[in-house]
Design a protein around this motif. Structure first.
Motif, PDB file in Angstrom:
ATOM      1  N   VAL A 264       0.865  -1.170  -0.014  1.00 26.74           N
ATOM      2  CA  VAL A 264      -0.010   0.062   0.093  1.00 26.74           C
ATOM      3  C   VAL A 264       0.841   1.248   0.024  1.00 26.74           C
ATOM      4  O   VAL A 264       1.863   1.417   0.811  1.00 26.74           O
ATOM      5  CB  VAL A 264      -0.953   0.186   1.289  1.00 26.74           C
ATOM      6  CG1 VAL A 264      -1.884   1.226   1.190  1.00 26.74           C
ATOM      7  CG2 VAL A 264      -1.750  -1.259   1.253  1.00 26.74           C
ATOM      8  N   THR A 265       0.679   2.052  -0.886  1.00 23.48           N
ATOM      9  CA  THR A 265       1.367   3.328  -1.062  1.00 23.48           C
ATOM     10  C   THR A 265       0.437   4.588  -1.405  1.00 23.48           C
ATOM     11  O   THR A 265      -0.541   4.442  -1.588  1.00 23.48           O
ATOM     12  CB  THR A 265       2.420   3.263  -2.358  1.00 23.48           C
ATOM     13  OG1 THR A 265       3.090   4.375  -2.379  1.00 23.48           O
ATOM     14  CG2 THR A 265       1.483   2.926  -3.458  1.00 23.48           C
ATOM     15  N   ALA A 266       0.998   5.893  -1.062  1.00 25.36           N
ATOM     16  CA  ALA A 266       0.157   7.036  -0.775  1.00 25.36           C
ATOM     17  C   ALA A 266       0.673   7.716  -2.386  1.00 25.36           C
ATOM     18  O   ALA A 266       0.233   8.557  -2.842  1.00 25.36           O
ATOM     19  CB  ALA A 266       0.803   7.851   0.009  1.00 25.36           C
ATOM     20  N   GLU A 267       1.712   7.014  -3.119  1.00 22.66           N
ATOM     21  CA  GLU A 267       2.181   7.490  -4.587  1.00 22.66           C
ATOM     22  C   GLU A 267       1.332   7.036  -5.547  1.00 22.66           C
ATOM     23  O   GLU A 267       0.682   6.002  -5.754  1.00 22.66           O
ATOM     24  CB  GLU A 267       3.286   6.985  -4.910  1.00 22.66           C
ATOM     25  CG  GLU A 267       3.932   7.468  -6.231  1.00 22.66           C
ATOM     26  CD  GLU A 267       5.431   6.845  -6.547  1.00 22.66           C
ATOM     27  OE1 GLU A 267       5.631   6.994  -7.657  1.00 22.66           O
ATOM     28  OE2 GLU A 267       5.706   5.972  -5.688  1.00 22.66           O
ATOM     29  N   PRO A 268       0.378   8.169  -6.436  1.00 24.96           N
ATOM     30  CA  PRO A 268      -0.604   7.799  -7.350  1.00 24.96           C
ATOM     31  C   PRO A 268       0.031   7.011  -8.374  1.00 24.96           C
ATOM     32  O   PRO A 268       1.060   7.029  -8.654  1.00 24.96           O
ATOM     33  CB  PRO A 268      -0.972   9.283  -7.744  1.00 24.96           C
ATOM     34  CG  PRO A 268      -0.891   9.997  -6.699  1.00 24.96           C
ATOM     35  CD  PRO A 268       0.602   9.522  -6.203  1.00 24.96           C
ATOM     36  N   GLN A 269      -0.793   6.055  -9.007  1.00 27.29           N
ATOM     37  CA  GLN A 269      -0.218   5.110  -9.835  1.00 27.29           C
ATOM     38  C   GLN A 269      -0.937   5.504 -11.135  1.00 27.29           C
ATOM     39  O   GLN A 269      -2.240   5.223 -11.342  1.00 27.29           O
ATOM     40  CB  GLN A 269      -0.711   3.435  -9.363  1.00 27.29           C
ATOM     41  CG  GLN A 269       0.049   3.290  -8.220  1.00 27.29           C
ATOM     42  CD  GLN A 269       1.623   3.250  -8.195  1.00 27.29           C
ATOM     43  OE1 GLN A 269       2.246   2.527  -9.088  1.00 27.29           O
ATOM     44  NE2 GLN A 269       2.032   4.092  -7.396  1.00 27.29           N
ATOM     45  N   LEU A 270      -0.354   5.814 -12.292  1.00 25.02           N
ATOM     46  CA  LEU A 270      -0.930   6.230 -13.332  1.00 25.02           C
ATOM     47  C   LEU A 270      -1.690   5.410 -14.205  1.00 25.02           C
ATOM     48  O   LEU A 270      -2.810   5.695 -14.414  1.00 25.02           O
ATOM     49  CB  LEU A 270       0.299   7.084 -14.246  1.00 25.02           C
ATOM     50  CG  LEU A 270      -0.192   7.574 -15.590  1.00 25.02           C
ATOM     51  CD1 LEU A 270      -1.244   8.806 -15.200  1.00 25.02           C
ATOM     52  CD2 LEU A 270       0.917   8.010 -16.391  1.00 25.02           C
ATOM     53  N   ASP A 271      -1.184   3.842 -14.264  1.00 23.75           N
ATOM     54  CA  ASP A 271      -1.969   3.004 -14.910  1.00 23.75           C
ATOM     55  C   ASP A 271      -3.232   2.614 -14.450  1.00 23.75           C
ATOM     56  O   ASP A 271      -4.178   2.661 -14.887  1.00 23.75           O
ATOM     57  CB  ASP A 271      -0.955   1.929 -15.162  1.00 23.75           C
ATOM     58  CG  ASP A 271      -0.635   1.378 -13.932  1.00 23.75           C
ATOM     59  OD1 ASP A 271      -0.735   1.915 -12.884  1.00 23.75           O
ATOM     60  OD2 ASP A 271      -0.349  -0.015 -13.606  1.00 23.75           O
ATOM     61  N   VAL A 272      -3.321   2.621 -12.889  1.00 21.07           N
ATOM     62  CA  VAL A 272      -4.462   2.501 -12.204  1.00 21.07           C
ATOM     63  C   VAL A 272      -5.677   3.577 -12.372  1.00 21.07           C
ATOM     64  O   VAL A 272      -6.667   3.517 -12.455  1.00 21.07           O
ATOM     65  CB  VAL A 272      -4.419   2.386 -10.691  1.00 21.07           C
ATOM     66  CG1 VAL A 272      -5.542   2.192  -9.977  1.00 21.07           C
ATOM     67  CG2 VAL A 272      -3.413   1.082 -10.436  1.00 21.07           C
ATOM     68  N   ILE A 273      -5.027   4.803 -12.617  1.00 22.04           N
ATOM     69  CA  ILE A 273      -6.062   6.077 -12.774  1.00 22.04           C
ATOM     70  C   ILE A 273      -6.661   6.134 -14.012  1.00 22.04           C
ATOM     71  O   ILE A 273      -7.685   6.370 -14.187  1.00 22.04           O
ATOM     72  CB  ILE A 273      -5.052   7.167 -12.402  1.00 22.04           C
ATOM     73  CG1 ILE A 273      -4.624   7.601 -11.019  1.00 22.04           C
ATOM     74  CG2 ILE A 273      -6.135   8.567 -12.551  1.00 22.04           C
ATOM     75  CD1 ILE A 273      -3.723   8.496 -10.539  1.00 22.04           C
ATOM     76  N   LEU A 274      -5.717   5.855 -15.009  1.00 18.60           N
ATOM     77  CA  LEU A 274      -6.077   5.905 -16.439  1.00 18.60           C
ATOM     78  C   LEU A 274      -7.265   4.831 -16.627  1.00 18.60           C
ATOM     79  O   LEU A 274      -8.082   4.909 -17.410  1.00 18.60           O
ATOM     80  CB  LEU A 274      -5.012   5.605 -17.395  1.00 18.60           C
ATOM     81  CG  LEU A 274      -4.052   6.772 -17.547  1.00 18.60           C
ATOM     82  CD1 LEU A 274      -2.817   6.598 -18.341  1.00 18.60           C
ATOM     83  CD2 LEU A 274      -4.694   8.178 -18.004  1.00 18.60           C
ATOM     84  N   ASP A 275      -7.036   3.726 -16.130  1.00 19.79           N
ATOM     85  CA  ASP A 275      -7.855   2.587 -16.298  1.00 19.79           C
ATOM     86  C   ASP A 275      -9.121   2.889 -15.642  1.00 19.79           C
ATOM     87  O   ASP A 275     -10.512   2.671 -16.023  1.00 19.79           O
ATOM     88  CB  ASP A 275      -7.262   1.042 -15.500  1.00 19.79           C
ATOM     89  CG  ASP A 275      -8.364  -0.102 -15.842  1.00 19.79           C
ATOM     90  OD1 ASP A 275      -8.530  -0.283 -16.846  1.00 19.79           O
ATOM     91  OD2 ASP A 275      -8.696  -0.488 -14.625  1.00 19.79           O
ATOM     92  N   ALA A 276      -9.439   3.492 -14.391  1.00 18.90           N
ATOM     93  CA  ALA A 276     -10.505   3.923 -13.873  1.00 18.90           C
ATOM     94  C   ALA A 276     -11.325   5.028 -14.391  1.00 18.90           C
ATOM     95  O   ALA A 276     -12.120   5.241 -14.738  1.00 18.90           O
ATOM     96  CB  ALA A 276     -10.240   4.599 -12.466  1.00 18.90           C
ATOM     97  N   LEU A 277     -10.437   5.876 -15.226  1.00 15.61           N
ATOM     98  CA  LEU A 277     -11.096   6.948 -16.293  1.00 15.61           C
ATOM     99  C   LEU A 277     -11.308   6.376 -17.588  1.00 15.61           C
ATOM    100  O   LEU A 277     -12.386   6.991 -18.435  1.00 15.61           O
ATOM    101  CB  LEU A 277     -10.013   7.989 -16.626  1.00 15.61           C
ATOM    102  CG  LEU A 277      -9.580   9.055 -15.301  1.00 15.61           C
ATOM    103  CD1 LEU A 277      -8.473   9.798 -15.685  1.00 15.61           C
ATOM    104  CD2 LEU A 277     -10.651   9.777 -14.929  1.00 15.61           C
ATOM    105  N   GLY A 278     -11.156   5.207 -17.758  1.00 16.55           N
ATOM    106  CA  GLY A 278     -11.376   4.378 -19.144  1.00 16.55           C
ATOM    107  C   GLY A 278     -10.711   5.407 -20.222  1.00 16.55           C
ATOM    108  O   GLY A 278     -11.029   5.244 -21.558  1.00 16.55           O
ATOM    109  N   ILE A 279      -9.508   5.706 -20.124  1.00 15.40           N
ATOM    110  CA  ILE A 279      -8.600   6.175 -21.029  1.00 15.40           C
ATOM    111  C   ILE A 279      -7.277   5.238 -21.425  1.00 15.40           C
ATOM    112  O   ILE A 279      -6.692   4.872 -20.378  1.00 15.40           O
ATOM    113  CB  ILE A 279      -8.087   7.410 -20.548  1.00 15.40           C
ATOM    114  CG1 ILE A 279      -9.227   8.454 -20.318  1.00 15.40           C
ATOM    115  CG2 ILE A 279      -7.118   8.157 -21.668  1.00 15.40           C
ATOM    116  CD1 ILE A 279      -8.986   9.899 -19.836  1.00 15.40           C
ATOM    117  N   GLU A 280      -6.956   5.253 -22.745  1.00 16.37           N
ATOM    118  CA  GLU A 280      -5.629   4.442 -23.102  1.00 16.37           C
ATOM    119  C   GLU A 280      -4.919   5.553 -23.653  1.00 16.37           C
ATOM    120  O   GLU A 280      -5.056   6.005 -24.718  1.00 16.37           O
ATOM    121  CB  GLU A 280      -6.059   3.361 -24.007  1.00 16.37           C
ATOM    122  CG  GLU A 280      -6.734   2.196 -23.433  1.00 16.37           C
ATOM    123  CD  GLU A 280      -7.075   1.089 -24.529  1.00 16.37           C
ATOM    124  OE1 GLU A 280      -6.392   1.434 -25.480  1.00 16.37           O
ATOM    125  OE2 GLU A 280      -7.733   0.163 -24.163  1.00 16.37           O
TER     126      GLU A 280
END
Length: 531
Positions: A264-280
């Motif tokens: 568990v980390t407080a550093e934002p994970q870009l791939d996880v965020i893009l996946d949640a946004l539905g963006i490739e």
């Protein structure tokens, strides 16, 4: 698709929610109720029922079937509050003037440093109430109470050395609002949550629950609704003079637990965020030049193991950061959930919220103001004024409801019940005697004024030494040797006063009540207490 259930949590007593597990001189409390508290109530009830299906649904691994959100304070307007975004900076001298820090370029910061200098500070502890249709902000600070608790040393008849603690608590009577989202197909889980929070029986949360803290009442608030995905169009975001519709703003409504390499980390994970946004978008990146992220540590307590689980490093509530896309997105989801422990309320983010939209809240960047050719040159105050917006102090404070104190009794506590009932009777009797003393003093005010404190001290000594009512009546009122009938007392103790006091003592008071009445009267008159 998720079904949204809203609930209102009312405090029947003060509630302690320690912000840290570390021991300190004063244990600071959280200013919100974590969703994990309500999730813990549900999982505890599921284990009590030994319902394996409910247990698996509540702590599903790999897919989330329930999301229990954090509870935020409700004001009298029944609006929910949000933690102030960390990109909000206000003036030290005028706290109602607020700036979006990511809009301020070097020219503006230089202007702020000119005489007279304007100092800005980050807003952290406040809540905001944003009326989106009007574009109006209000801020709210929570009231907290400080309570001192101590262990008692029976041998020394005083507090134990080194065992006095200060607790900060949220006040009783306040109301809080939280949501629970459940997968639409989980009919049994929806029914279970609705029935559990609709029993009308108070529940406990927080610290010192066996003492006077932590009693709450949770009731449904509004009707259930289907949570459909709401899409929004991205707006233009300007960061240090760079205007781009390729920037996406993310606001952490709850704490967020990103998972990296199983940790568990407080550093934002870009791939996880893009996946949640539905963006490739392989060219996307996190904008590090303007981020307002703060981290916190959460150490969950495991009641079954009687120990703490592994620490979790989390992105804290109110954090704001930006994603820079290589291509402009057409539509974006308004709310996304990501990361771990979503069942406990972690991982809720607002995408491009309207309160971060400069045009929506009526502020301009320095580049826009300098590029305007039609308007006349602005003075320093006008230049800064157009880059700020107003946040007003919330007039409708958190609603505090009147609550009555009561005690929940478990099985086999008959002796405790008897003691509590007797204590209640004694307390009621004492209040009646106090009113009786007050009434007597008012009726005989002119006769009582001439009696000295030393004489009332003698009456008090006699009452203390004679426990039987019959003996007490003789020693005070007997015609031959009664203390108040002697010749030396006739100058100060009038017959009217002595006769009235005798009638009061003999009129239906038990022995203990008569002694307490006389003691209360003697103490009040000796000190000349004014009611």
């Amino acid at each position: 698709m998720f079904v949204k259930l809203s609930f209102q949590c009312r405090f029947l007593s003060d509630v302690i929610l320690n912000a840290s597990s570390a021991t300190a001189s004063v244990s600071e409390t959280l200013d919100y109720i974590p969703g994990s508290k309500f999730w813990g109530m549900l999982i505890q009830e599921a284990y009590r029922r030994e319902d394996e299906q409910l247990i698996q649904a509540l702590q599903a691994i790999g897919s989330t079937k329930i999301r229990v959100g954090d509870a935020h304070p409700m004001v009298e307007t029944s609006q929910q509050c949000l933690k102030v975004p960390r990109c909000f900076f206000n003036k030290k001298t005028n706290k109602s003037d607020v700036y979006l820090d990511f809009l301020l370029d070097e020219y503006t910061r230089k202007t702020l440093r000119e005489e007279p200098p304007v100092q800005l500070k980050q807003m952290r502890k406040e809540y905001i109430i944003y009326q989106e249709e009007k574009g109006i902000f209000h801020s709210l600070n929570l009231d907290k109470k400080l309570t001192i608790k101590t262990a008692y040393d029976r041998n020394k008849r005083r507090s134990k050395d080194g065992q006095m603690y200060n607790y900060e608590a949220l006040p009783k009577g306040s109301k809080w609002l939280f949501d629970i989202e459940i997968a639409e197909e989980e009919k049994d889980l929806i029914s279970f949550v609705q029935s559990f929070f609709a029993r009308g029986k108070s529940k406990r949360l927080g610290k010192s629950r066996s003492a006077e803290f932590g009693q709450v009442d949770i009731v449904p608030y509004g009707d259930a609704s289907i949570q459909k995905e709401e899409l929004i169009e991205p707006y233009e975001i300007s960061i240090e003079g760079l205007a781009s519709k390729k920037l996406v703003a993310l606001y952490a409504e709850s704490r967020v637990a990103f998972i990296k390499d199983g940790q568990v980390t407080a550093e934002p994970q870009l791939d996880v965020i893009l996946d949640a946004l539905g963006i490739e978008d392989k060219g996307a990146k996190i904008c590090l030049s303007a981020n307002y992220m703060s981290s916190t540590v959460y150490s969950p307590w495991n009641a079954y193991r009687n120990a703490r689980d592994a620490d979790r490093w989390l992105l804290d509530k109110g954090s704001v950061f930006f994603i820079e896309l290589s291509e402009k997105a057409k539509l974006l989801p308004k709310i996304i959930w990501l990361g771990g422990f979503q069942a406990e309320g972690f991982g809720k983010l607002l995408v491009n919220p309207s309160f971060l939209n400069a045009k929506h809240i009526g502020v301009k960047s320095a580049a826009e103001l300098r590029a305007s050719k039609d308007s006349e040159p602005l003075t320093r105050s006008e230049f800064l004024e157009q880059q700020s917006f107003q946040i007003h102090k919330q007039e409708d404070k958190v609603e505090l409801i009147e609550t009555t104190a009561f005690v929940e009794i478990g099985a086999g506590d008959e002796l405790l019940v008897d003691l509590l009932e007797q204590e209640q009777l004694d307390h009621s009797s004492s209040r009646q005697l106090s009113k009786r003393v007050e009434s007597f003093r008012r009726n005989y005010l002119k006769y009582l004024e001439v009696i000295s404190a030393s004489q009332w001290g003698q009456v008090r000594n006699l009452v203390t030494h004679f426990s039987r009512k019959s003996e007490l009546e003789k020693i005070l009122f007997d015609d031959n040797f009664g203390f108040l009938r002697t010749a030396s007392r006739k100058k100060t103790w009038s017959n009217t006063l002595v006769k009235g006091l005798e009638d009061e003592v003999k009129s239906g008071l038990s022995g203990e009540q008569a002694r307490e009445f006389l003691l209360l009267l003697a103490n009040a008159e000796a000190k000349k207490v004014v009611y």
